[in-house]
Design a protein around this motif. Structure first.
Motif, PDB file in Angstrom:
ATOM      1  N   ARG A   1       0.812  -1.207   0.000  1.00 53.62           N
ATOM      2  CA  ARG A   1       0.000   0.000   0.000  1.00 53.62           C
ATOM      3  C   ARG A   1       0.849   1.263   0.000  1.00 53.62           C
TER       4      ARG A   1
ATOM      5  N   ASP B   1      -6.730  -4.049   7.238  1.00 49.59           N
ATOM      6  CA  ASP B   1      -6.855  -3.731   5.823  1.00 49.59           C
ATOM      7  C   ASP B   1      -7.983  -2.724   5.597  1.00 49.59           C
TER       8      ASP B   1
ATOM      9  N   ALA C   1      -7.585   1.205   4.341  1.00 50.03           N
ATOM     10  CA  ALA C   1      -8.291   1.612   3.125  1.00 50.03           C
ATOM     11  C   ALA C   1      -9.069   2.898   3.373  1.00 50.03           C
TER      12      ALA C   1
END
Length: 696
Positions: free
Chosen positions: A535, A654, A658
């Motif tokens: 990421r 996660d 996000a």
């Protein structure tokens, strides 16, 4: 045997009898054997009889006998024992000079016995005498601050027992004012923690008494001042000294140097302080001076600073007008659990309101915490009823605390689609800190227009104190060593709150320990660090075994804005400063983190077990990994209240990242992830309610 070997007329016989009585009472405390307590009383009487009037030890032996008699009264209910305890307590006080250092202790013991007799008989004379004994002991200048604080607490407790609320507030106010003297900076951290353990619950009692006396704003001040004492001392030496530096630069630099020396003398070397754009002169040596000497110099500089015009309030307990600044982004809910009437203090920009919480008694909280700990252990057993019991606790938390608070705030349901979620900061104390207040509710009502659940009405955050929240919201400023302009704005265009305009992090430290010797594997830890590396790409610094050493992590923290830990976490209930994250070579503990000053730090995500679990005896001090990361400088901390599922932790992390990448804030990211997981697994609160947000 020592007593038996001593002749009746031996001058040491009384002392040996007294020592035997103390040993018998200590064994009773450990075992509960009534024969030991009876023997302690009998031996205590013999010790007093063998001590001549006027002997310097007679008062102490009388007071010890009174304490043993009072304990036996609590076990048997015998009024004769209570009457005898009062009588020998009065004799002990009468046998002591007014300026004797131990007189306060004897007065405290007498006050306890008098209060017990008042509670049994309702005698106004006993109540007045108990209040007077506590007040006299608290005001004795020759006594140790610890003894004076205990006496003042007894003064307040006696007045509270008689519902003399104005007098009770005065007693508790005096006790809170002495707390700082009980734990001076000259003491080592373990000694401070030991002494504070004796004053657990003081702040809540003080707040409750002030509310009953009609002094609601003073209740907020005392609740803030009487809890998180060590955290407050640490925040003192992280204060912004910009104004002081402008007016008196030499004093400001001396103050900063002593702040650094106090950290060094404490045993853990951290980075030099960088406060308000000033850093302490780099040439100062770590000269190894004793902590007591450093603390004496620190106190002397504090006196000099407060003598300067405009600085009389420097590092003094903040008044409620200053504390109200913390409510600019949403109300703060300070929860005081007390035998004198539990309540929530609602701090908003408009003022202070109090909400009575009659179901939230100390006994009820204790029973719910015991049930919670037992139920959580039951969740791992096949066929266990742990999750159902946890759901019941969430319902009780709603009925006893969260429901009345949110109703009073006028937050009765989810926001309209075109409105943002309201925010609330919870400031809880004592054993209540073990429970998931943010998840309170009857979750079978979640789909209604007026759900009886916290997560369907507000975004919750936690703070150990109001000052800690104000510290988390401080403007990010740094000196030239950061390579930043003088206005404190980083070169990459990040605003002063540290969050990039596009929602992306600066440098991200990702620490993962999927395999740790002598501990079970955490495959999710590897998945979390790999996801972060993907990421954040070149902005991510990934440390896994064998590179995830304590020194490497400490070094990387100083250069990172975000930090993520996916490893084992251990909360030490009996010694919370030893709570730790398990790394490759040595753990990273609360004590290691406390001296750090990380002005660039923004977000710490502690994806490990129990990182927000407090100590048992020191629950009022909020000593845990989450608060340690806050103190080190992280404005936002995502932490856990209990053991977490390795696989669920991966999914939660996660989703949270996000949301952050899309421009969301950490509190809202945790809230949304929690709601989504709750909707998916509504009957598994052990899984969906584990994570909390603390900080700004």
């Amino acid at each position: 045997q020592a007593v038996a070997a001593t002749t009746p007329d031996h001058p040491e016989r009384a002392g040996r009898l007294s020592n035997l009585g103390a040993a018998l009472q200590a064994r009773f405390d450990a075992t509960g054997a009534p024969t030991d307590l009876t023997a302690a009383v009998d031996v205590g009487r013999q010790a007093v009889a063998a001590t001549a009037p006027g002997h310097p030890n007679r008062a102490g032996r009388l007071s010890n006998l009174g304490a043993a008699l009072h304990i036996r009264f609590t076990q048997t209910g015998s009024p004769d024992d209570l009457d005898a305890a009062v009588e020998v307590g009065r004799q002990a006080v009468a046998a002591t000079a007014p300026d004797h250092a131990d007189r306060t202790m004897y007065l405290s013991n007498l006050a306890i016995a008098l209060r017990a007799r008042f509670e049994r008989t309702g005698s106004p004379a006993d109540l007045t005498a108990a209040i007077d004994a506590g007040r006299t002991g608290a005001e004795a200048p020759a006594a140790a601050p610890r003894l004076r604080a205990i006496a003042a607490r007894g003064w307040g407790a006696a007045a509270g027992a008689g519902e003399r609320w104005a007098e009770a507030a005065k007693g508790f106010e005096a006790a809170v004012a002495l707390v700082g003297l009980v734990t001076p900076r000259s003491l080592a951290r373990p000694d401070q923690e030991h002494l504070l353990g004796e004053l657990n619950g003081l702040a809540a009692d003080a707040a409750a008494a002030c509310v009953r006396a009609g002094r609601v704003e003073r209740a907020v001040e005392l609740f803030e001042q009487g809890r998180g004492v060590l955290l407050g001392q640490a925040l003192d030496i992280r204060t912004d000294v910009t104004e002081l530096a402008d007016a008196h630069p030499d004093l400001a630099h001396r103050f900063l140097r002593l702040c650094e020396d106090l950290d060094r003398a404490g045993g853990s070397a951290g980075s030099p302080p960088v406060v308000g754009g000033l850093s302490a002169p780099a040439a100062a040596p770590a000269d190894g001076r004793p902590r007591a000497i450093v603390a004496e110099e620190f106190d002397a500089v504090m006196v000099q600073i407060r003598e300067r015009p405009g600085f009389a309030g420097f590092l003094r307990p903040p008044p409620v007008e200053q504390l109200r600044k913390a409510a600019g982004q949403g109300p703060l809910v300070m929860v005081a659990v007390s035998r004198f009437g539990s309540c929530a203090l609602l701090l908003t920009t408009e003022g202070v309101d109090d909400v009575p919480l009659p179901l939230l008694t100390p006994n009820a909280v204790y029973e719910q915490v015991v049930e919670f700990l037992d139920a959580f252990g039951d969740t791992a057993r096949a066929g266990g009823t742990g999750e159902k019991r946890l759901d019941g606790i969430l319902g009780w938390l709603w009925d006893a605390l969260a429901g009345p608070v949110l109703d009073r705030l006028g937050i009765i349901g989810p926001p309209a689609r075109d409105r943002g979620w309201p925010r609330v900061w919870w400031c809880v104390s004592g054993l209540l800190s073990f429970l998931p207040v943010h998840a309170a509710g009857h979750h079978d009502t979640r789909r209604g227009a007026r759900p009886d659940t916290v997560v369907d009405r507000v975004v919750s955050s936690f703070t150990p104190s109001i000052r800690a929240l104000l510290h988390a919201r401080r403007t990010a400023v740094a000196g030239p060593e950061d390579g930043r302009p003088e206005d404190g704005r980083p070169k990459d265009g990040r605003p002063k709150d540290g969050r990039p305009k596009d929602g992306r992090a600066g440098r991200v430290l990702a620490v993962g320990m999927p395999r740790t010797p002598a501990m079970h594997e955490l495959p999710g830890a590897q998945a979390e660090t790999e996801a972060l590396a993907r990421r954040f790409e070149d902005r991510a610094v990934v440390l896994t075994a064998p590179r995830a050493t304590r020194d490497a992590v400490m070094t990387a923290l100083r250069a990172s804005e975000w930090a993520h830990f996916a490893c084992h976490g251990i909360a030490e209930i009996a010694d919370p400063s030893a709570s730790r994250l398990v790394l490759y070579d040595r753990p990273l503990s609360v004590a290691d983190l406390t001296p750090l000053r990380l002005e660039r730090a923004e977000l710490a995500f502690l994806s490990a077990c129990e990182t927000a679990r407090p100590g048992g005896r020191l629950a009022d001090e909020a000593i845990h990994l989450a608060s340690a990361f806050q103190l080190a400088g992280f404005r936002h901390v995502i932490a856990t209240l209990w053991l977490i599922s390795d696989s669920v932790a991966v999914d939660l992390a996660d989703q949270i990242y996000a949301t952050l990448a899309a421009g969301g804030d950490p509190a809202s990211a945790v809230h949304q992830a929690t709601r989504d997981l709750r909707d998916y697994l509504p009957r598994r609160p052990a899984l969906w309610a584990s994570h909390i947000h603390a900080g700004a």
